[in-house]
Design a protein around this motif. Sequence first.
Motif, short mmCIF file in Angstrom:
data_model
loop_
_atom_site.label_atom_id
_atom_site.label_comp_id
_atom_site.label_asym_id
_atom_site.label_seq_id
_atom_site.Cartn_x
_atom_site.Cartn_y
_atom_site.Cartn_z
N ALA A 66 0.90 7.70 3.18
CA ALA A 66 -1.06 8.22 2.85
C ALA A 66 -0.68 9.19 1.65
CB ALA A 66 -1.87 8.63 3.42
N LEU A 67 0.14 9.80 2.40
CA LEU A 67 0.62 11.76 1.32
C LEU A 67 0.85 10.76 -0.39
CD1 LEU A 67 -0.48 14.87 4.00
CD2 LEU A 67 -1.38 13.71 2.01
N VAL A 91 -1.15 7.29 -6.03
CA VAL A 91 -1.18 6.27 -6.63
C VAL A 91 -2.50 5.96 -7.31
CG1 VAL A 91 -1.26 3.47 -6.17
CG2 VAL A 91 0.48 4.44 -5.86
N MET A 92 -3.35 6.38 -5.96
CA MET A 92 -5.17 6.46 -5.93
C MET A 92 -5.31 7.81 -7.13
SD MET A 92 -6.03 4.19 -4.59
CE MET A 92 -4.64 2.74 -4.00
N TRP A 93 -4.38 7.97 -7.49
CA TRP A 93 -4.34 9.52 -8.43
C TRP A 93 -4.63 8.98 -9.99
CZ3 TRP A 93 -5.85 14.26 -8.35
CH2 TRP A 93 -6.03 15.59 -9.01
N ILE A 94 -3.60 7.94 -9.89
CA ILE A 94 -3.40 7.24 -11.43
C ILE A 94 -3.96 6.45 -11.33
CG2 ILE A 94 -1.67 5.73 -10.68
CD1 ILE A 94 -1.68 7.77 -14.04
N THR A 95 -4.45 5.96 -10.24
CA THR A 95 -5.39 4.79 -10.84
C THR A 95 -7.08 4.86 -11.42
OG1 THR A 95 -3.79 3.34 -8.66
CG2 THR A 95 -6.58 2.16 -9.56
N VAL A 145 -12.73 2.41 -12.03
CA VAL A 145 -13.09 2.36 -10.94
C VAL A 145 -13.94 3.80 -10.36
CG1 VAL A 145 -11.95 0.52 -10.60
CG2 VAL A 145 -10.97 2.35 -10.28
N THR A 146 -14.62 3.75 -9.65
CA THR A 146 -15.76 4.60 -9.05
C THR A 146 -14.45 5.16 -8.01
OG1 THR A 146 -16.26 3.21 -7.31
CG2 THR A 146 -17.69 3.47 -9.21
N ILE A 147 -14.29 6.64 -7.31
CA ILE A 147 -14.13 7.57 -6.80
C ILE A 147 -14.75 6.79 -5.54
CG2 ILE A 147 -16.43 8.85 -6.43
CD1 ILE A 147 -12.75 10.30 -6.42
N TRP A 164 -9.94 2.31 -1.17
CA TRP A 164 -8.47 1.77 -1.21
C TRP A 164 -7.22 2.96 -0.29
CZ3 TRP A 164 -8.19 0.94 -7.39
CH2 TRP A 164 -9.37 -0.92 -7.38
N PHE A 165 -7.76 4.18 -0.21
CA PHE A 165 -7.29 5.22 -0.18
C PHE A 165 -6.96 5.20 1.33
CE2 PHE A 165 -6.21 9.31 2.87
CZ PHE A 165 -4.96 9.09 1.46
N PHE A 166 -8.44 5.16 2.15
CA PHE A 166 -8.34 4.62 3.56
C PHE A 166 -8.07 3.46 3.47
CE2 PHE A 166 -11.67 3.43 7.11
CZ PHE A 166 -10.89 4.12 8.60
N TYR A 167 -7.97 2.83 2.91
CA TYR A 167 -6.99 1.14 3.57
C TYR A 167 -6.08 1.61 3.72
CZ TYR A 167 -6.40 -3.57 3.36
OH TYR A 167 -6.03 -4.91 3.48
#
Length: 135
Positions: A90-91, A97-101, A107-109, A115-118
């Motif tokens: 995750a880290l 990936v979530m940062w760049i997305t 998309v909302t935070i 998505w990160f949790f998933y």
Amino acid sequence: MKRVLSSGLIAGCILFIVSYGGLFLGIRFFPQLFIEYNNPLFNSDGSRDLLFYLHAFVISIALSWFWQRVKGLFHGSFIFRGLEFGAVYALVALLPVMWITFSSLDVTIVTILCWFFYGMVQAVIAGLVFAFSNP
């Protein structure tokens, strides 16, 4: 290589079931989180649907290969090793990936955090399978 493929396929089957069960439950109990998917950004013509359904197997085999390379770094019970593996993934992979997305797509935070949790849950489940079946 046989261990990588076999544990990857086992994890893929488990992730497939957990992912689609979680999707069903998520839509049922948290429908407000899925309203954002009405955005044209997420509309597909259906030609790539198979790729979506194969995601659990692609990530599981990739994570299985990664596990084979780094499993010696994780110590303790298989539960702790699986949790630590998921956290490391995750880290190292999901957070960038979530940062760049988030920075490049509309998309909302809340969506990014979901998505990160998933992704982290997927990695932890896969890590538990790998730590148990391929110590």
